[in-house]
Design an enzyme around this catalytic site. Structure first.
Site, PDB file in Angstrom:
ATOM      1  N   SER A 154     -16.376   8.148   0.555  1.00 13.60           N
ATOM      2  CA  SER A 154     -15.272   7.333   1.040  1.00 13.60           C
ATOM      3  C   SER A 154     -15.685   5.954   1.537  1.00 13.60           C
ATOM      4  CB  SER A 154     -14.539   8.073   2.157  1.00 13.60           C
ATOM      5  OG  SER A 154     -15.422   8.377   3.224  1.00 13.60           O
TER       6      SER A 154
ATOM      7  N   HIS B 294     -11.272  11.777  -2.084  1.00 15.40           N
ATOM      8  CA  HIS B 294     -11.100  10.515  -2.798  1.00 15.40           C
ATOM      9  C   HIS B 294     -11.326  10.629  -4.306  1.00 15.40           C
ATOM     10  CE1 HIS B 294     -10.750   7.950   0.817  1.00 15.40           C
ATOM     11  NE2 HIS B 294     -11.502   8.887   1.372  1.00 15.40           N
TER      12      HIS B 294
ATOM     13  N   LYS C 103      -4.165  10.887  -0.171  1.00 12.79           N
ATOM     14  CA  LYS C 103      -4.627   9.826  -1.069  1.00 12.79           C
ATOM     15  C   LYS C 103      -3.772   9.830  -2.331  1.00 12.79           C
ATOM     16  CE  LYS C 103      -8.154  10.082   1.903  1.00 12.79           C
ATOM     17  NZ  LYS C 103      -8.160  11.001   3.055  1.00 12.79           N
TER      18      LYS C 103
END
Length: 450
Positions: A235, A263, A295
Site C-alpha cells: 500500500s 490493494h 478500495k
C-alpha cells in the site's frame, strides 16, 4: 439445630461465630497495614491524568507549530463536497484527485448506488447487532458467496473493519507458542495483529524470500503454528509480493500463508482477481486470503476467504466479527455489485494498469524517485524529508491537485513521500499535469527547507 437459612457453607451459627472472632484480629491488622501503606504512597502527579500532558499529544502540537511556521497547509481531513473519484470538489472548486482508492472508478456507479438503495429499503441501514445474535441478511450471504467464487475457495466472511480483519484473524489463529513472519513493509494491521496474538514476531527485508528462507531455517523449530503474512500489492510502495517463492517456502517449512489483497483486488490479474490470477497460481494454495471492501469494491470493511474450516472458526471465535455489529446491508450489497461489474468489465482493470504504467514511466523520465513501485495503481514519489513532503503536498493543493504526504511513522524516517493513487478514470493528461506540477514545485520545497 441450625436451619438451612442459618447455615453458611454447611456451618452452624456457633461455628460461624467462632471463625469470625478468629479472623477479626487478622483482618484489623491487615486493615491497619494497608492504611499505613496508603499514607506512605507519594501523591500521583496530576499530569498522569491529563490528555494534554501525554507525550504523544505534545509531539502532535510540535508538528502543528512547525507546519504553521513553514506556512504548510494542513492536508488532512479536508472536507470534500462530493464523491471520491478521479476529480473532486473542495470548497466548490474542482481538484485533480490522487487520494482515493477507487481504482476501477466504481464509486457512485448507478448500479452500485441502486443495489445499496434497494438493500437499504429492504433491510434498513443497520444489521442491528452482531450477526452471531442478530442473524444473517441476504446481502451478507450474497457478498460472501461472490467473494468465495472470486477467490475460487470454499467460503468467505466479511468484517466491518479492514484493519480489524487482519488483527482478529491473526489473534484467533495464533498464541504464545506460535510465530508470524511478515514482510518489513507489511501494513500496520498485520503487525498489530501479530503483536496482539501473543505470537513471536519476525520481520524479513522487503520481498527478500532468500532472507525469509534463512530466517525460517534458523527459527521455525522453536514454534508450533506459523503464519507468513504479506501484502499482495504493497500500500505504501506499489510493489507486488513474490507469490510463487512464498508458496515454496510455506510448503518447505509447514506454514500458513496469509496474503492481504486490500490493494491488489481489482488491479492485478486479467479480471482483477488479484495475486493468484496475476501469477497463474491456484487460489487454494494460499491458506488465508484477506482483503478490504473500501478500495475496488467501494464499500467499507474487510473479508477473509479460504477453507470452510477457516471461515467456520472465525465466525465463532474472531473478536472483530463476534463482538462487532454486522456490516450494514447497503454496504454489503454495494460491494457485491462492484464485484459483478469488475468481473463483467475487465477493461476497467486493463485501464488502471495502463494508466499506472504510464504514470510510472513518465515519473522516472522526469528523474523522480519512485522507490519499489512496479506500475500498479500506487506510485510513491519519495522525497525523504517529512517537512519537504508536507510543503510539497501543500504546493500541489494550491495548484488544485489533491495528493497527500506520507510521513513517519507511517513510513520509515527519511522515506517520506507523496503517494499517488491512480484510477481507471484518470487519463494521460491528468498524469502529465500532476507530474509537471510536481517537478516545478519540488525544487522550491527543497530550497524552503534548506
Amino acid at each position: 439445630m441450625a436451619t438451612e437459612k442459618d447455615s453458611m457453607f454447611g456451618l452452624d451459627p456457633t461455628e460461624q461465630k467462632r471463625l469470625f472472632e478468629q479472623l477479626q484480629p487478622a483482618q484489623r491488622k491487615r486493615s491497619q497495614t494497608q492504611t499505613r501503606q496508603r499514607r506512605d504512597l507519594a501523591p500521583v502527579p496530576e499530569r498522569f491524568g491529563r490528555i494534554n500532558e501525554l507525550p504523544e499529544y505534545k509531539q502532535l502540537l510540535v508538528h502543528q507549530v512547525i507546519a504553521e511556521k513553514m506556512d504548510i497547509l494542513n492536508p488532512f481531513f479536508t472536507c470534500h463536497d462530493g464523491r471520491a473519484a478521479g476529480r473532486t470538489q473542495i470548497s466548490g472548486e474542482e481538484f485533480l484527485n490522487f487520494a482515493t482508492y477507487d481504482y476501477l472508478g466504481l464509486n457512485g456507479h448507478p448500479e452500485v448506488n441502486a443495489a445499496a438503495a434497494a438493500a437499504m429499503e429492504a433491510h434498513g441501514t443497520s444489521a442491528g447487532a452482531s450477526r452471531l445474535v442478530a442473524g444473517e441478511r441476504p446481502p451478507h450471504i450474497r457478498l460472501e458467496k461472490l467473494l468465495a467464487e472470486t477467490f475460487s475457495v470454499d467460503a468467505a466472511l466479511s468484517f466491518v473493519s479492514g484493519h480489524a480483519t487482519n488483527v482478529s484473524t491473526l489473534a484467533t489463529l495464533l498464541g504464545p507458542r506460535d510465530a508470524v513472519y511478515h514482510d518489513a513493509l507489511a501494513h500496520n494491521s498485520i503487525i498489530t495483529g501479530a503483536i496482539l496474538s501473543g505470537a513471536k514476531r519476525y520481520s524479513y527485508p522487503h520481498n527478500d524470500c532468500e532472507a525469509l528462507d534463512r530466517l525460517l531455517g534458523q527459527t521455525r523449530s522453536e514454534h508450533e503454528r506459523v503464519v507468513i503474512a504479506s501484502e499482495g500489492l504493497f500500500s505504501m510502495d506499489g510493489s507486488v509480493l513474490k507469490l510463487p517463492e512464498l508458496l515454496e517456502i510455506k510448503k518447505k517449512y509447514t506454514c500458513f500463508l496469509m496474503v492481504d489483497e486490500a490493494h491488489s483486488l481489482g488491479v492485478l490479474g486479467a479480471t482483477g482477481r488479484g495475486c493468484a490470477e496475476h501469477f497463474g497460481v491456484d487460489h487454494r494454495e494460499v491458506d488465508i486470503w484477506m482483503g478490504t471492501l473500501s478500495k475496488t469494491l467501494c464499500g467499507c470493511g474487510g473479508f477473509i476467504a479460504g477453507s470452510a474450516e477457516l471461515i467456520q472458526l472465525l465466525k465463532f471465535r474472531a473478536p472483530g466479527f463476534v463482538y462487532s455489529v454486522g456490516m450494514p446491508p447497503p454496504i454489503a450489497a454495494a460491494s457485491a455489485k462492484a464485484i459483478e461489474i469488475m468481473l463483467r468489465e475487465p477493461e476497467r482493470t486493463a485501464k488502471i494498469r495502463e494508466k499506472s504504467a504510464f504514470f510510472l514511466k513518465e515519473a522516472k523520465n522526469r528523474g523522480l524517485n519512485t522507490g519499489y513501485a512496479e506500475g500498479y495503481a500506487i506510485i510513491p514519489i519519495i522525497v525523504g524529508n517529512s517537512l519537504v513532503a508536507g510543503i510539497l503536498a501543500a504546493a500541489m493543493f494550491r495548484r488544485k491537485i489533491n495528493v497527500l504526504p506520507i510521513i513517519y511513522p507511517a513510513v520509515e524516517e527519511g522515506m517520506a513521500r507523496l503517494r499517488f493513487f491512480l484510477s481507471a478514470v484518470h487519463d494521460e493528461q491528468d498524469c502529465l499535469s500532476a507530474l509537471d506540477a510536481l517537478v516545478e514545485e519540488l525544487p522550491k520545497a527543497l530550497k524552503k527547507v534548506g
